[in-house]
Design a protein around this motif. Structure first.
Motif, PDB file in Angstrom:
ATOM      1  N   LYS A  78       0.842  -1.209   0.000  1.00 35.13           N
ATOM      2  CA  LYS A  78       0.000   0.000   0.000  1.00 35.13           C
ATOM      3  C   LYS A  78       0.870   1.249   0.000  1.00 35.13           C
ATOM      4  O   LYS A  78       1.833   1.357   0.759  1.00 35.13           O
ATOM      5  CB  LYS A  78      -0.909   0.000   1.224  1.00 35.13           C
ATOM      6  N   GLY A  79       0.499   2.180  -0.858  1.00 32.77           N
ATOM      7  CA  GLY A  79       1.241   3.421  -0.967  1.00 32.77           C
ATOM      8  C   GLY A  79       2.437   3.355  -1.897  1.00 32.77           C
ATOM      9  O   GLY A  79       3.025   4.385  -2.230  1.00 32.77           O
ATOM     10  N   ARG A  80       2.817   2.149  -2.331  1.00 30.74           N
ATOM     11  CA  ARG A  80       3.962   1.994  -3.236  1.00 30.74           C
ATOM     12  C   ARG A  80       3.544   1.438  -4.601  1.00 30.74           C
ATOM     13  O   ARG A  80       4.132   1.789  -5.619  1.00 30.74           O
ATOM     14  CB  ARG A  80       5.005   1.050  -2.625  1.00 30.74           C
ATOM     15  N   PHE A  81       2.564   0.557  -4.622  1.00 28.89           N
ATOM     16  CA  PHE A  81       2.112  -0.089  -5.859  1.00 28.89           C
ATOM     17  C   PHE A  81       0.745   0.454  -6.259  1.00 28.89           C
ATOM     18  O   PHE A  81      -0.065   0.837  -5.401  1.00 28.89           O
ATOM     19  CB  PHE A  81       1.995  -1.598  -5.672  1.00 28.89           C
ATOM     20  N   ALA A  82       0.486   0.451  -7.556  1.00 25.34           N
ATOM     21  CA  ALA A  82      -0.815   0.869  -8.069  1.00 25.34           C
ATOM     22  C   ALA A  82      -1.234  -0.052  -9.205  1.00 25.34           C
ATOM     23  O   ALA A  82      -0.472  -0.243 -10.169  1.00 25.34           O
ATOM     24  CB  ALA A  82      -0.776   2.311  -8.542  1.00 25.34           C
ATOM     25  N   ILE A  83      -2.437  -0.593  -9.096  1.00 22.94           N
ATOM     26  CA  ILE A  83      -2.995  -1.431 -10.151  1.00 22.94           C
ATOM     27  C   ILE A  83      -3.956  -0.604 -10.982  1.00 22.94           C
ATOM     28  O   ILE A  83      -4.681   0.252 -10.457  1.00 22.94           O
ATOM     29  CB  ILE A  83      -3.691  -2.677  -9.563  1.00 22.94           C
ATOM     30  N   SER A  84      -3.960  -0.847 -12.279  1.00 24.56           N
ATOM     31  CA  SER A  84      -4.893  -0.161 -13.167  1.00 24.56           C
ATOM     32  C   SER A  84      -5.215  -1.093 -14.325  1.00 24.56           C
ATOM     33  O   SER A  84      -4.539  -2.103 -14.527  1.00 24.56           O
ATOM     34  CB  SER A  84      -4.299   1.156 -13.685  1.00 24.56           C
ATOM     35  N   ARG A  85      -6.250  -0.744 -15.071  1.00 28.31           N
ATOM     36  CA  ARG A  85      -6.623  -1.556 -16.227  1.00 28.31           C
ATOM     37  C   ARG A  85      -7.134  -0.661 -17.339  1.00 28.31           C
ATOM     38  O   ARG A  85      -7.637   0.442 -17.088  1.00 28.31           O
ATOM     39  CB  ARG A  85      -7.663  -2.600 -15.858  1.00 28.31           C
ATOM     40  N   ASP A  86      -7.012  -1.154 -18.550  1.00 30.55           N
ATOM     41  CA  ASP A  86      -7.547  -0.483 -19.731  1.00 30.55           C
ATOM     42  C   ASP A  86      -8.352  -1.532 -20.488  1.00 30.55           C
ATOM     43  O   ASP A  86      -7.773  -2.376 -21.184  1.00 30.55           O
ATOM     44  CB  ASP A  86      -6.409   0.072 -20.584  1.00 30.55           C
ATOM     45  N   ASN A  87      -9.653  -1.485 -20.327  1.00 28.04           N
ATOM     46  CA  ASN A  87     -10.498  -2.508 -20.947  1.00 28.04           C
ATOM     47  C   ASN A  87     -10.505  -2.400 -22.476  1.00 28.04           C
ATOM     48  O   ASN A  87     -10.767  -3.385 -23.165  1.00 28.04           O
ATOM     49  CB  ASN A  87     -11.911  -2.435 -20.394  1.00 28.04           C
ATOM     50  N   ASP A  88     -10.211  -1.221 -22.992  1.00 24.43           N
ATOM     51  CA  ASP A  88     -10.133  -1.066 -24.454  1.00 24.43           C
ATOM     52  C   ASP A  88      -8.892  -1.757 -25.017  1.00 24.43           C
ATOM     53  O   ASP A  88      -8.885  -2.185 -26.173  1.00 24.43           O
ATOM     54  CB  ASP A  88     -10.120   0.403 -24.837  1.00 24.43           C
ATOM     55  N   LYS A  89      -7.844  -1.846 -24.200  1.00 25.51           N
ATOM     56  CA  LYS A  89      -6.594  -2.476 -24.631  1.00 25.51           C
ATOM     57  C   LYS A  89      -6.443  -3.889 -24.071  1.00 25.51           C
ATOM     58  O   LYS A  89      -5.398  -4.519 -24.245  1.00 25.51           O
ATOM     59  CB  LYS A  89      -5.399  -1.619 -24.212  1.00 25.51           C
ATOM     60  N   ASN A  90      -7.472  -4.387 -23.366  1.00 24.92           N
ATOM     61  CA  ASN A  90      -7.424  -5.733 -22.785  1.00 24.92           C
ATOM     62  C   ASN A  90      -6.171  -5.934 -21.940  1.00 24.92           C
ATOM     63  O   ASN A  90      -5.496  -6.971 -22.053  1.00 24.92           O
ATOM     64  CB  ASN A  90      -7.483  -6.802 -23.886  1.00 24.92           C
ATOM     65  N   SER A  91      -5.885  -4.949 -21.105  1.00 27.02           N
ATOM     66  CA  SER A  91      -4.647  -5.003 -20.343  1.00 27.02           C
ATOM     67  C   SER A  91      -4.854  -4.544 -18.902  1.00 27.02           C
ATOM     68  O   SER A  91      -5.728  -3.716 -18.623  1.00 27.02           O
ATOM     69  CB  SER A  91      -3.579  -4.121 -20.998  1.00 27.02           C
ATOM     70  N   VAL A  92      -4.012  -5.085 -18.034  1.00 24.42           N
ATOM     71  CA  VAL A  92      -3.956  -4.650 -16.647  1.00 24.42           C
ATOM     72  C   VAL A  92      -2.491  -4.386 -16.315  1.00 24.42           C
ATOM     73  O   VAL A  92      -1.597  -5.037 -16.858  1.00 24.42           O
ATOM     74  CB  VAL A  92      -4.581  -5.706 -15.703  1.00 24.42           C
ATOM     75  N   TYR A  93      -2.278  -3.412 -15.437  1.00 27.35           N
ATOM     76  CA  TYR A  93      -0.922  -2.948 -15.147  1.00 27.35           C
ATOM     77  C   TYR A  93      -0.663  -2.941 -13.646  1.00 27.35           C
ATOM     78  O   TYR A  93      -1.595  -2.835 -12.835  1.00 27.35           O
ATOM     79  CB  TYR A  93      -0.731  -1.529 -15.698  1.00 27.35           C
ATOM     80  N   LEU A  94       0.596  -3.036 -13.294  1.00 23.50           N
ATOM     81  CA  LEU A  94       1.012  -2.880 -11.903  1.00 23.50           C
ATOM     82  C   LEU A  94       2.216  -1.949 -11.880  1.00 23.50           C
ATOM     83  O   LEU A  94       3.308  -2.318 -12.316  1.00 23.50           O
ATOM     84  CB  LEU A  94       1.367  -4.219 -11.264  1.00 23.50           C
ATOM     85  N   GLN A  95       1.982  -0.732 -11.411  1.00 24.65           N
ATOM     86  CA  GLN A  95       3.061   0.222 -11.242  1.00 24.65           C
ATOM     87  C   GLN A  95       3.663   0.011  -9.864  1.00 24.65           C
ATOM     88  O   GLN A  95       2.959   0.108  -8.851  1.00 24.65           O
ATOM     89  CB  GLN A  95       2.540   1.659 -11.367  1.00 24.65           C
ATOM     90  N   MET A  96       4.962  -0.270  -9.824  1.00 26.45           N
ATOM     91  CA  MET A  96       5.640  -0.577  -8.572  1.00 26.45           C
ATOM     92  C   MET A  96       6.699   0.481  -8.327  1.00 26.45           C
ATOM     93  O   MET A  96       7.659   0.595  -9.095  1.00 26.45           O
ATOM     94  CB  MET A  96       6.274  -1.970  -8.645  1.00 26.45           C
ATOM     95  N   ASN A  97       6.510   1.270  -7.286  1.00 26.57           N
ATOM     96  CA  ASN A  97       7.440   2.343  -6.928  1.00 26.57           C
ATOM     97  C   ASN A  97       8.151   2.018  -5.629  1.00 26.57           C
ATOM     98  O   ASN A  97       7.680   1.213  -4.827  1.00 26.57           O
ATOM     99  CB  ASN A  97       6.676   3.654  -6.787  1.00 26.57           C
ATOM    100  N   ASN A  98       9.284   2.684  -5.436  1.00 26.34           N
ATOM    101  CA  ASN A  98      10.048   2.515  -4.205  1.00 26.34           C
ATOM    102  C   ASN A  98      10.230   1.026  -3.863  1.00 26.34           C
ATOM    103  O   ASN A  98       9.932   0.584  -2.746  1.00 26.34           O
ATOM    104  CB  ASN A  98       9.370   3.244  -3.047  1.00 26.34           C
ATOM    105  N   LEU A  99      10.712   0.281  -4.825  1.00 25.96           N
ATOM    106  CA  LEU A  99      10.843  -1.162  -4.657  1.00 25.96           C
ATOM    107  C   LEU A  99      11.836  -1.507  -3.560  1.00 25.96           C
ATOM    108  O   LEU A  99      12.831  -0.792  -3.336  1.00 25.96           O
ATOM    109  CB  LEU A  99      11.259  -1.802  -5.978  1.00 25.96           C
ATOM    110  N   GLU A 100      11.561  -2.611  -2.907  1.00 25.45           N
ATOM    111  CA  GLU A 100      12.390  -3.112  -1.815  1.00 25.45           C
ATOM    112  C   GLU A 100      12.869  -4.526  -2.151  1.00 25.45           C
ATOM    113  O   GLU A 100      12.204  -5.241  -2.924  1.00 25.45           O
ATOM    114  CB  GLU A 100      11.555  -3.148  -0.524  1.00 25.45           C
ATOM    115  N   PRO A 101      14.005  -4.941  -1.586  1.00 23.79           N
ATOM    116  CA  PRO A 101      14.472  -6.310  -1.851  1.00 23.79           C
ATOM    117  C   PRO A 101      13.411  -7.365  -1.518  1.00 23.79           C
ATOM    118  O   PRO A 101      13.361  -8.410  -2.177  1.00 23.79           O
ATOM    119  CB  PRO A 101      15.697  -6.427  -0.939  1.00 23.79           C
TER     120      PRO A 101
END
Length: 128
Positions: A65-88
């Motif tokens: 929470k606060g670091r990752f963001a999920i989103s989707r684009d139904n027109d492009k048949n895609s889902v995404y995961l933006q991962m920020n401030n990654l940790e080991p």
């Protein structure tokens, strides 16, 4: 039913970002709630994030929470995961999954057993 293919994994230094993508084909993408899961060596596969069919509701594991963001684009048949401030500790194979539970368009399935369709996974390695 949909087939799922993930991309965007790789090796990254701690503190930096990666964006995972999952492309769906062969089905009606908008009829599935979607999720991202991860599995580290020797550990159970765990939910990272989920998004409703309409894209307006999301769910996150406490650890991201606060670091990752999920989103989707139904027109492009895609889902995404933006991962920020990654940790080991984020190092794992990441899987995209489609939920086979039919509920509200706002429902964000939080449990692994609510997902019946899986991609092949993409490796994310975070170095310290």
């Amino acid at each position: 039913q949909v087939q799922l293919v993930e991309s965007g994994g790789g090796l990254v230094q701690a503190g930096l970002s990666l964006r995972l993508s999952c492309s769906a084909s062969g089905g009606t993408f908008s009829s599935y709630a979607m999720g991202w899961f991860r599995q580290a060596p020797g550990k159970e596969r765990e939910v990272v994030a989920a998004i409703s069919r309409n894209g307006y509701a999301t769910h996150y594991a406490d650890s991201v929470k606060g670091r990752f963001a999920i989103s989707r684009d139904n027109d492009k048949n895609s889902v995404y995961l933006q991962m920020n401030n990654l940790e080991p500790e984020d190092t794992a194979v990441y899987y995209c999954a489609a939920s086979t539970v039919r509920g509200s368009t706002w429902y964000t399935p939080p449990r692994r057993n609510e997902y019946g369709l899986w991609g092949q996974g993409t490796q994310v390695t975070v170095s310290s």
